[in-house]
Write a protein that holds these residues in place. Structure first.
Motif, PDB file in Angstrom:
ATOM      1  N   TYR A  71     -33.821   7.131  52.369  1.00  0.00           N
ATOM      2  CA  TYR A  71     -33.351   8.515  52.405  1.00  0.00           C
ATOM      3  C   TYR A  71     -33.388   9.191  51.039  1.00  0.00           C
ATOM      4  CZ  TYR A  71     -31.608   6.966  56.918  1.00  0.00           C
ATOM      5  OH  TYR A  71     -31.521   6.454  58.180  1.00  0.00           O
ATOM      6  N   THR A  72     -33.280   8.446  49.967  1.00  0.00           N
ATOM      7  CA  THR A  72     -33.330   9.025  48.628  1.00  0.00           C
ATOM      8  C   THR A  72     -33.926   7.985  47.682  1.00  0.00           C
ATOM      9  OG1 THR A  72     -32.032  10.100  46.879  1.00  0.00           O
ATOM     10  CG2 THR A  72     -30.958   8.313  48.081  1.00  0.00           C
ATOM     11  N   THR A  73     -34.799   8.439  46.814  1.00  0.00           N
ATOM     12  CA  THR A  73     -35.487   7.519  45.912  1.00  0.00           C
ATOM     13  C   THR A  73     -34.522   6.983  44.858  1.00  0.00           C
ATOM     14  OG1 THR A  73     -37.543   8.750  46.245  1.00  0.00           O
ATOM     15  CG2 THR A  73     -37.438   7.279  44.343  1.00  0.00           C
ATOM     16  N   ILE A  74     -34.555   5.679  44.672  1.00  0.00           N
ATOM     17  CA  ILE A  74     -33.671   5.015  43.721  1.00  0.00           C
ATOM     18  C   ILE A  74     -34.463   4.662  42.464  1.00  0.00           C
ATOM     19  CG2 ILE A  74     -32.194   3.010  43.314  1.00  0.00           C
ATOM     20  CD1 ILE A  74     -31.070   5.013  45.284  1.00  0.00           C
ATOM     21  N   HIS A  75     -34.011   5.202  41.332  1.00  0.00           N
ATOM     22  CA  HIS A  75     -34.597   4.889  40.043  1.00  0.00           C
ATOM     23  C   HIS A  75     -33.628   4.000  39.264  1.00  0.00           C
ATOM     24  CE1 HIS A  75     -37.912   7.622  40.768  1.00  0.00           C
ATOM     25  NE2 HIS A  75     -37.065   8.580  41.069  1.00  0.00           N
ATOM     26  N   GLY A  76     -33.937   3.800  37.983  1.00  0.00           N
ATOM     27  CA  GLY A  76     -33.162   2.868  37.177  1.00  0.00           C
ATOM     28  C   GLY A  76     -31.702   3.240  37.048  1.00  0.00           C
ATOM     29  N   LYS A  77     -31.419   4.516  36.791  1.00  0.00           N
ATOM     30  CA  LYS A  77     -30.030   4.942  36.590  1.00  0.00           C
ATOM     31  C   LYS A  77     -29.217   4.789  37.869  1.00  0.00           C
ATOM     32  CE  LYS A  77     -31.099   8.265  32.924  1.00  0.00           C
ATOM     33  NZ  LYS A  77     -31.044   9.684  32.523  1.00  0.00           N
ATOM     34  N   ALA A  78     -29.808   5.194  38.989  1.00  0.00           N
ATOM     35  CA  ALA A  78     -29.084   5.092  40.260  1.00  0.00           C
ATOM     36  C   ALA A  78     -28.819   3.637  40.622  1.00  0.00           C
ATOM     37  CB  ALA A  78     -29.885   5.787  41.372  1.00  0.00           C
ATOM     38  N   ALA A  79     -29.823   2.791  40.432  1.00  0.00           N
ATOM     39  CA  ALA A  79     -29.625   1.369  40.742  1.00  0.00           C
ATOM     40  C   ALA A  79     -28.583   0.751  39.826  1.00  0.00           C
ATOM     41  CB  ALA A  79     -30.954   0.619  40.622  1.00  0.00           C
ATOM     42  N   ALA A  80     -28.628   1.109  38.532  1.00  0.00           N
ATOM     43  CA  ALA A  80     -27.625   0.580  37.602  1.00  0.00           C
ATOM     44  C   ALA A  80     -26.224   1.022  38.004  1.00  0.00           C
ATOM     45  CB  ALA A  80     -27.938   1.053  36.181  1.00  0.00           C
ATOM     46  N   PHE A  81     -26.108   2.222  38.571  1.00  0.00           N
ATOM     47  CA  PHE A  81     -24.797   2.737  38.946  1.00  0.00           C
ATOM     48  C   PHE A  81     -24.163   1.883  40.039  1.00  0.00           C
ATOM     49  CE2 PHE A  81     -22.141   5.710  41.470  1.00  0.00           C
ATOM     50  CZ  PHE A  81     -21.216   6.026  40.495  1.00  0.00           C
ATOM     51  N   PHE A  82     -24.891   1.625  41.128  1.00  0.00           N
ATOM     52  CA  PHE A  82     -24.241   0.857  42.193  1.00  0.00           C
ATOM     53  C   PHE A  82     -24.210  -0.640  41.884  1.00  0.00           C
ATOM     54  CE2 PHE A  82     -28.584   1.529  44.071  1.00  0.00           C
ATOM     55  CZ  PHE A  82     -28.999   0.204  44.119  1.00  0.00           C
ATOM     56  N   VAL A  83     -25.096  -1.134  41.005  1.00  0.00           N
ATOM     57  CA  VAL A  83     -24.975  -2.530  40.572  1.00  0.00           C
ATOM     58  C   VAL A  83     -23.738  -2.712  39.705  1.00  0.00           C
ATOM     59  CG1 VAL A  83     -26.061  -4.311  39.162  1.00  0.00           C
ATOM     60  CG2 VAL A  83     -27.406  -3.086  40.854  1.00  0.00           C
ATOM     61  N   VAL A  84     -23.400  -1.689  38.910  1.00  0.00           N
ATOM     62  CA  VAL A  84     -22.154  -1.743  38.142  1.00  0.00           C
ATOM     63  C   VAL A  84     -20.956  -1.800  39.092  1.00  0.00           C
ATOM     64  CG1 VAL A  84     -20.636  -0.369  36.662  1.00  0.00           C
ATOM     65  CG2 VAL A  84     -23.019  -0.692  36.039  1.00  0.00           C
ATOM     66  N   GLY A  85     -21.017  -1.054  40.196  1.00  0.00           N
ATOM     67  CA  GLY A  85     -19.949  -1.130  41.189  1.00  0.00           C
ATOM     68  C   GLY A  85     -19.809  -2.533  41.760  1.00  0.00           C
ATOM     69  N   ALA A  86     -20.955  -3.173  42.047  1.00  0.00           N
ATOM     70  CA  ALA A  86     -20.902  -4.545  42.548  1.00  0.00           C
ATOM     71  C   ALA A  86     -20.334  -5.496  41.500  1.00  0.00           C
ATOM     72  CB  ALA A  86     -22.307  -4.988  42.964  1.00  0.00           C
ATOM     73  N   SER A  87     -20.714  -5.297  40.244  1.00  0.00           N
ATOM     74  CA  SER A  87     -20.214  -6.170  39.174  1.00  0.00           C
ATOM     75  C   SER A  87     -18.717  -5.982  38.944  1.00  0.00           C
ATOM     76  CB  SER A  87     -20.990  -5.900  37.886  1.00  0.00           C
ATOM     77  OG  SER A  87     -22.375  -6.126  38.076  1.00  0.00           O
ATOM     78  N   LEU A  88     -18.258  -4.739  39.047  1.00  0.00           N
ATOM     79  CA  LEU A  88     -16.816  -4.501  38.909  1.00  0.00           C
ATOM     80  C   LEU A  88     -16.033  -5.165  40.034  1.00  0.00           C
ATOM     81  CD1 LEU A  88     -16.641  -0.769  37.749  1.00  0.00           C
ATOM     82  CD2 LEU A  88     -16.146  -2.813  36.407  1.00  0.00           C
ATOM     83  N   GLY A  89     -16.568  -5.096  41.253  1.00  0.00           N
ATOM     84  CA  GLY A  89     -15.914  -5.784  42.359  1.00  0.00           C
ATOM     85  C   GLY A  89     -15.893  -7.283  42.159  1.00  0.00           C
ATOM     86  N   GLU A  90     -16.995  -7.822  41.628  1.00  0.00           N
ATOM     87  CA  GLU A  90     -17.060  -9.254  41.354  1.00  0.00           C
ATOM     88  C   GLU A  90     -16.072  -9.676  40.274  1.00  0.00           C
ATOM     89  OE1 GLU A  90     -20.454 -12.472  39.825  1.00  0.00           O
ATOM     90  OE2 GLU A  90     -20.936 -10.349  40.099  1.00  0.00           O
ATOM     91  N   MET A  91     -15.777  -8.776  39.335  1.00  0.00           N
ATOM     92  CA  MET A  91     -14.883  -9.113  38.228  1.00  0.00           C
ATOM     93  C   MET A  91     -13.417  -8.820  38.550  1.00  0.00           C
ATOM     94  SD  MET A  91     -14.960  -7.589  34.341  1.00  0.00           S
ATOM     95  CE  MET A  91     -14.623  -5.926  34.938  1.00  0.00           C
ATOM     96  N   ALA A  92     -13.159  -7.660  39.173  1.00  0.00           N
ATOM     97  CA  ALA A  92     -11.770  -7.200  39.307  1.00  0.00           C
ATOM     98  C   ALA A  92     -11.063  -7.812  40.510  1.00  0.00           C
ATOM     99  CB  ALA A  92     -11.748  -5.678  39.404  1.00  0.00           C
ATOM    100  N   ILE A  93     -11.710  -7.807  41.672  1.00  0.00           N
ATOM    101  CA  ILE A  93     -11.018  -8.239  42.891  1.00  0.00           C
ATOM    102  C   ILE A  93     -10.607  -9.706  42.827  1.00  0.00           C
ATOM    103  CG2 ILE A  93     -11.287  -8.558  45.380  1.00  0.00           C
ATOM    104  CD1 ILE A  93     -12.844  -6.007  45.506  1.00  0.00           C
ATOM    105  N   PRO A  94     -11.475 -10.638  42.417  1.00  0.00           N
ATOM    106  CA  PRO A  94     -10.992 -12.030  42.332  1.00  0.00           C
ATOM    107  C   PRO A  94      -9.845 -12.215  41.340  1.00  0.00           C
ATOM    108  CG  PRO A  94     -13.378 -11.969  42.328  1.00  0.00           C
ATOM    109  CD  PRO A  94     -12.923 -10.565  42.168  1.00  0.00           C
ATOM    110  N   ALA A  95      -9.865 -11.466  40.240  1.00  0.00           N
ATOM    111  CA  ALA A  95      -8.777 -11.597  39.265  1.00  0.00           C
ATOM    112  C   ALA A  95      -7.450 -11.131  39.855  1.00  0.00           C
ATOM    113  CB  ALA A  95      -9.117 -10.796  38.009  1.00  0.00           C
ATOM    114  N   VAL A  96      -7.482  -9.977  40.535  1.00  0.00           N
ATOM    115  CA  VAL A  96      -6.252  -9.449  41.133  1.00  0.00           C
ATOM    116  C   VAL A  96      -5.761 -10.371  42.253  1.00  0.00           C
ATOM    117  CG1 VAL A  96      -5.266  -7.511  42.416  1.00  0.00           C
ATOM    118  CG2 VAL A  96      -6.816  -7.077  40.504  1.00  0.00           C
TER     119      VAL A  96
END
Length: 458
Positions: free
Chosen positions: A289-314
């Motif tokens: 539906y929308t073309t994904i470039h480097g910035k967009a991919a980095a944005f949602f990968v950062v979301g995945a990384s934050l979930g991987e870091m924050a949720i298990p700690a909490v």
């Protein structure tokens, strides 16, 4: 930046950090090395997804599933390699501090205590890191070879690809950020704490708990491998819906029957299989539906990384404060509900019709992007027009040649008739014979027959 160069440099940095980690003697240096490793892995995670989208676009769902299957396969094999390197694991129960000091890895006696690096006493650990680092170095050489092989024509081809932009592009990226935040957080949380939960809350032995952990990651890796083939016949959206349904049902069963060993085995295997295809299917789905470039991919990968870091700690803190509650299972159910709610909203935004101005802008962009490919067709059409003109000219020349030949035949016939008439007039000198061959009686004369035959031919 050239994707092959970027990924090659990240893999090279990973190689250097893995070679140096076993030799680190200070905690600060070890933190630096593992930080370099984490940064390079983040670049690889983002760049690998973007590169697959750039090469195959919205047709790359099987390739995306294969990429993430390689991650699951590595996560499954890495503990086995570590176990071979470290030998038999030591139980965490009934050991004193002196026992831990004797079993801890030590540096060799010739190492300088004041130096930053030293040879570890456990050479098996050193070989394990060296083997993995060498493997990654070989992969980096292939990426560098692709970088040197790439040409300007390939770059132009990549830039000429059709670009799409959804009406709510930014909103979709934000929702996908949250979607991957909950999904990856739940995946890592369950995989990290299922062993502790099974031993402390469900009353399983350490062997049974280890088997429960293994079946989660085993079904996770197996389903990702099968998803490579499923992605060829199923749309990414359908695979996400199936994954959400499986996650909801299995996590609900885990919460309701959290102390039943049979339910834990069955629901854990279903939960691992359901979680397997969500991330690669989500990346492939948004590309439709929308073309994904480097910035967009980095944005949602950062979301995945934050979930991987924050949720298990909490969750680790909460599980320690409330040991009688299955906090880990509540997290899995809550994340499954969140992803099940977010995906229909994302689908609604992605399929919203564009405004008239955006449609015209997209149409103009599509026309520009297709100029390179249509140039060959235009050239072929011009060649066809030139050929048609040449054939028309040839037809006119043939017609002119036919007219010329016809005129010449008529002229020749007339000359022949005149010569024959002259001969007849010389042979007969009487007026009667001359009148017989006069134009009045031309209907019966040979001249008239020749002219009539010529008219028929015309």
């Amino acid at each position: 930046m050239n994707p092959f160069l970027l990924l090659g440099l990240s893999m090279l940095a990973t190689t250097v950090s893995l070679y140096l980690v076993p030799f680190c003697k200070t905690a600060v240096l070890l933190i630096v090395m593992t930080s370099v490793f984490g940064v390079s892995m983040g670049i690889l995670d983002t760049g690998g997804n973007v590169l697959i989208l750039a090469i195959w676009g919205d047709k790359g769902a099987p390739h995306m599933q294969a990429l993430h299957f390689s991650f699951a396969l590595g996560a499954f094999l890495a503990p086995l390699l570590a176990k071979l390197a470290l030998g038999t694991t030591v139980s965490a129960e009934n050991h004193t501090e002196a026992d831990w000091n004797r079993s801890a890895p030590r540096l060799s006696p010739e190492a300088d205590p004041e130096s930053l690096f030293g040879v570890p006493d456990n050479r098996s650990l050193l070989w394990a890191y060296a083997v993995i680092a060498t493997y990654i170095f070989v992969v980096s050489t292939f990426l560098f070879a692709l970088f040197f092989k790439s040409s300007q024509q390939e770059k132009a081809k990549t830039s000429a690809q059709r670009s799409r932009r959804a009406k709510y592009h930014n909103a979709l990226l934000c929702l996908l950020f949250l979607f991957f935040f909950f999904y990856v957080g739940a995946e890592v949380t369950y995989g990290s704490y299922v062993f502790s939960f099974a031993t402390t809350h469900a009353g399983m032995t350490e062997g049974e708990a280890a088997g429960l952990n293994s079946i989660f990651w085993g079904t996770f890796a197996t389903c990702r491998g099968l998803a490579v083939f499923f992605a060829t016949c199923l749309q990414p959206g359908i695979m996400i819906v199936l994954s959400n349904i499986g996650s909801l049902l299995s996590s609900l069963l885990l919460v309701l029957f959290n102390k039943s060993p049979t339910c834990l085995w069955i629901a854990t295997s279903v939960y691992g299989a359901s979680m397997a295809t969500t991330f690669p299917s989500g990346v492939s789905w948004i590309e439709q539906y929308t073309t994904i470039h480097g910035k967009a991919a980095a944005f949602f990968v950062v979301g995945a990384s934050l979930g991987e870091m924050a949720i298990p700690a909490v969750i680790g803190i909460l599980q320690g404060k409330y040991p009688d509650l299955p906090v880990v299972l509540y997290t899995s159910l809550g994340s499954a509900v969140a992803t099940a709610v977010l995906f229909p909203v994302m689908y609604k935004l992605a399929t919203s019709p564009l405004s008239r101005q955006q449609k015209e802008h997209r149409k103009s962009e599509d026309q520009k992007s297709l100029l390179s490919s249509s140039g060959l067709n235009d050239h072929e059409e011009e060649n066809e027009e030139d050929d048609a003109e040449k054939w028309n000219e040839m037809d006119f020349e043939v017609i002119e040649m036919n007219d010329t030949m016809r005129d010449s035949v008529i002229e020749t016939s007339r000359n022949t008739v005149m010569e024959s008439t002259a001969e007849v007039s010389n042979q007969f000198h009487s007026d009667a014979l001359v009148c017989e061959f006069s134009p009045v009686n031309a209907g019966k004369s040979p001249v008239n027959r020749l002219a009539r035959n010529q008219d028929k031919r015309d």
